[in-house]
Design a protein around this motif. Structure first.
Motif, PDB file in Angstrom:
ATOM      1  N   TRP A  46       0.780  -1.107   0.027  1.00 24.61           N
ATOM      2  CA  TRP A  46      -0.358  -0.146   0.079  1.00 24.61           C
ATOM      3  C   TRP A  46       0.866   1.595  -0.059  1.00 24.61           C
ATOM      4  O   TRP A  46       0.826   2.535  -0.569  1.00 24.61           O
ATOM      5  N   LEU A  47       1.424   0.889   0.638  1.00 28.39           N
ATOM      6  CA  LEU A  47       3.031   2.431   0.641  1.00 28.39           C
ATOM      7  C   LEU A  47       3.732   2.737  -0.929  1.00 28.39           C
ATOM      8  O   LEU A  47       3.687   4.132  -1.171  1.00 28.39           O
ATOM      9  N   GLN A  48       3.449   1.595  -1.628  1.00 23.90           N
ATOM     10  CA  GLN A  48       4.438   1.860  -2.728  1.00 23.90           C
ATOM     11  C   GLN A  48       2.881   2.595  -4.141  1.00 23.90           C
ATOM     12  O   GLN A  48       3.079   3.988  -4.612  1.00 23.90           O
ATOM     13  N   VAL A  49       1.856   1.671  -3.648  1.00 19.89           N
ATOM     14  CA  VAL A  49       0.632   2.274  -4.714  1.00 19.89           C
ATOM     15  C   VAL A  49       0.406   3.926  -4.276  1.00 19.89           C
ATOM     16  O   VAL A  49       0.618   4.477  -4.719  1.00 19.89           O
ATOM     17  N   THR A  50       0.932   4.223  -2.490  1.00 23.08           N
ATOM     18  CA  THR A  50       0.879   5.434  -2.166  1.00 23.08           C
ATOM     19  C   THR A  50       1.569   6.887  -3.310  1.00 23.08           C
ATOM     20  O   THR A  50       1.436   7.784  -3.727  1.00 23.08           O
TER      21      THR A  50
END
Length: 71
Positions: A46-50
């Motif tokens: 999710w951090l990569q998506v953000t």
């Protein structure tokens, strides 16, 4: 509250919601997995998506900056 909003302001909010919804969802999922004391790997996706959406929005802002200032 919606009746006092001008047509242009309501249109802007309507157009920006679909663009910002994935960023909000990924930020909430990342924060939730960190608060539940899971491994950092669960929040990593999710951090990569953000970060991906942040970079995308930054590049779009750079590309359209001059056009916005002209009008």
């Amino acid at each position: 509250m919606a009746s006092r909003v001008g047509r242009g302001e309501a249109l802007l909010a309507t157009l920006l919601f679909p663009a910002s919804a994935p960023l909000f969802i990924s930020a909430v999922k990342c924060t939730g997995s960190l608060l539940e004391a899971r491994a950092l790997g669960a929040a990593g996706t999710w951090l990569q998506v953000t970060i991906g959406f942040d970079v995308l929005y930054f590049l779009v802002a750079l590309a359209t900056f001059e056009f916005v200032l002209e009008e």
